[in-house]
Design an enzyme around this catalytic site. Structure first.
Site, PDB file in Angstrom:
ATOM      1  N   SER A 124      35.546  27.575  40.694  1.00 33.61           N
ATOM      2  CA  SER A 124      36.773  28.163  41.721  1.00 33.61           C
ATOM      3  C   SER A 124      36.752  27.041  42.766  1.00 33.61           C
ATOM      4  O   SER A 124      38.371  27.774  43.509  1.00 33.61           O
ATOM      5  CB  SER A 124      35.939  29.528  42.259  1.00 33.61           C
ATOM      6  OG  SER A 124      34.300  28.659  42.772  1.00 33.61           O
TER       7      SER A 124
ATOM      8  N   HIS B 206      40.125  29.918  35.627  1.00 33.24           N
ATOM      9  CA  HIS B 206      39.676  30.664  36.531  1.00 33.24           C
ATOM     10  C   HIS B 206      39.355  32.166  36.909  1.00 33.24           C
ATOM     11  O   HIS B 206      40.772  32.551  37.170  1.00 33.24           O
ATOM     12  CB  HIS B 206      40.286  29.968  38.072  1.00 33.24           C
ATOM     13  CG  HIS B 206      39.579  30.640  39.302  1.00 33.24           C
ATOM     14  ND1 HIS B 206      39.421  31.102  40.123  1.00 33.24           N
ATOM     15  CD2 HIS B 206      37.662  31.133  39.502  1.00 33.24           C
ATOM     16  CE1 HIS B 206      38.814  31.421  41.325  1.00 33.24           C
ATOM     17  NE2 HIS B 206      37.618  31.544  40.733  1.00 33.24           N
TER      18      HIS B 206
ATOM     19  N   GLU C 294      43.967  32.523  37.185  1.00 35.78           N
ATOM     20  CA  GLU C 294      44.380  31.623  37.189  1.00 35.78           C
ATOM     21  C   GLU C 294      43.897  29.939  36.504  1.00 35.78           C
ATOM     22  O   GLU C 294      42.524  29.915  35.441  1.00 35.78           O
ATOM     23  CB  GLU C 294      43.794  30.468  38.900  1.00 35.78           C
ATOM     24  CG  GLU C 294      44.430  31.171  40.036  1.00 35.78           C
ATOM     25  CD  GLU C 294      43.422  31.135  40.996  1.00 35.78           C
ATOM     26  OE1 GLU C 294      44.293  30.788  42.253  1.00 35.78           O
ATOM     27  OE2 GLU C 294      42.230  29.982  41.190  1.00 35.78           O
TER      28      GLU C 294
ATOM     29  N   ASN D  79      42.196  30.738  46.261  1.00 28.61           N
ATOM     30  CA  ASN D  79      40.298  30.539  47.431  1.00 28.61           C
ATOM     31  C   ASN D  79      40.835  29.638  48.844  1.00 28.61           C
ATOM     32  O   ASN D  79      40.009  28.989  49.251  1.00 28.61           O
ATOM     33  CB  ASN D  79      39.178  29.722  46.985  1.00 28.61           C
ATOM     34  CG  ASN D  79      38.276  31.102  45.513  1.00 28.61           C
ATOM     35  OD1 ASN D  79      37.877  31.842  46.656  1.00 28.61           O
ATOM     36  ND2 ASN D  79      37.647  31.002  44.800  1.00 28.61           N
TER      37      ASN D  79
END
Length: 386
Positions: free
Chosen positions: A118, A139, A151, A189
């Site tokens: 991540s 991800h 992702e 993130n």
């Protein structure tokens, strides 16, 4: 084409990815060194699929088909013959690279090796391989069967062919793909950090308490969960570690500075729902404080958090982390934001965003509140993102 998929790590994430791939018709080998973890994964899948049958979401034959496509193994050698292998293990560069070095000789030359990291550097993970061009980031978000976004992060070494093949495969699995540059936190993130960080800053300044901040962002902003509810749900240890990782990876940029409040809660073992206590008390019969339902205060809180989120999304676009469409897609499909942040900026008014950010900078004189150049240029030219 990708027909046979290996998954390493049979925890919640690995098991979820295995379910997604098998549901799409792929043969899956789910590998974990711990047989008990594999047994729990199989039992959990049985429970999840049985619930879907009861609810009428799938037929019992579909349940059997999905289960028959997943085999469980404690040996990496059983991943031989895979077209794609995805690791979903602990978030440690050292451990992931060691695994990849052990794994590569067991696989065919055309097998793509992916990491579900991540926040770690995909390029650094790829560099551990003899053929780094076969490596990229995929991800998923938790829970993988339910969350639509994935992702895809090519490293600088990744071939376009492998990227294109993975993007098409993930789409075939029924997911929405956002393509991101290999930078710390990728899209979600990275862009989401102010949702937590600015809420914590508002708390630490004494502007509002935990339930009031959560109420403000839900009632005025339309967020499904407030930042403190969400941190408790994710786990304060996990959320703090991601923030700390992104902060270090961005050379200690103050925009990503972690909070001592969250660090102390993590150190105390107040991890949130999983420990029974975090920003809220989850013990049976516990009474948590009520929010201060002041509309003016709520608007102030929302605007401050919102412009910081918009600024982060705009900066991701400015630095070519992803397209405007993929940034907004990532935030709505990856963390269920009520609107894409760049579309929200158009609605809020880009000049208004700049004014709010400049006012914060004038108050604090911290680089944390610097306005992204793209916002300032767009405000001056009276432009919009969409």
């Amino acid at each position: 084409m990708i027909h046979r998929v290996g998954i390493i790590g049979a925890g919640t994430m690995g098991s979820g990815i295995a379910q997604v791939a098998a549901t799409a018709g792929c043969e899956v080998v789910l590998c974990d060194l711990n047989q008990e973890v594999l047994d729990r994964s199989a039992a959990k899948l049985e429970q999840v699929l049985s619930r879907l049958v009861v609810k009428g979401r799938i037929e019992s034959e579909e349940k059997k088909r999905i289960q028959a496509l997943i085999s469980y193994s404690t040996s990496l050698g059983d991943l031989a013959g895979s077209n794609l292998v995805i690791e979903a293990i602990v978030e440690s560069l050292e451990i992931k690279t060691k695994l990849f070095q052990q794994l590569e000789p067991l696989l065919g030359d055309d097998c793509i090796i992916a990491t579900n990291t991540s926040s770690l550097s995909v390029a650094a993970i790829a560099a551990s391989l003899q053929k780094p061009e076969r490596c990229l980031g995929i991800h998923f978000f938790n829970p993988a069967p339910l969350m639509k976004l994935v992702e895809v992060i090519p490293a600088v070494q990744t071939t376009n062919h492998n990227t294109d093949l993975v993007v098409q495969t993930i789409k075939d699995w029924g997911k929405v793909v956002a393509l991101a540059k290999d930078t710390p936190g990728f899209i979600v993130n990275r862009v989401a950090r102010p949702f937590y960080g600015e809420a914590l800053r508002i708390l630490e300044e004494g502007i509002a308490d935990v339930p009031t901040i959560d109420w403000a962002l839900k009632s005025k902003g339309g967020f499904r969960m407030g930042p403190f509810e969400l941190m408790d749900f994710i786990g304060n240890d996990v959320n703090y570690t991601v923030t700390e990782t992104v902060f270090k990876a961005f050379y200690y940029d103050p925009r990503y500075k972690p909070s001592f409040t969250q660090k102390r809660l993590s150190e105390a073992g107040y991890l949130g729902r999983k420990s029974g206590r975090g920003y809220y008390n989850y013990a049976e019969g516990a009474v948590n404080p009520e929010p201060q339902t002041d509309d003016a205060l709520a608007t102030k809180i929302l605007n401050r958090v919102l412009v910081m989120l918009i600024n982060e999304a705009a900066d991701a676009l400015y630095l070519n982390i992803a397209s405007a469409e993929d940034i907004d897609l990532a935030m709505t499909k990856g963390v269920n934001y009520p609107k894409g942040l760049l579309a929200w900026a158009d609605e809020f008014g880009i000049a208004n965003c700049v004014d709010h950010l400049d006012a914060l900078y004038d108050t604090y004189r911290e680089d944390r509140y610097r306005t992204s150049p793209i916002l300032r240029k767009m405000a001056e030219a009276n432009q919009t993102f969409f």
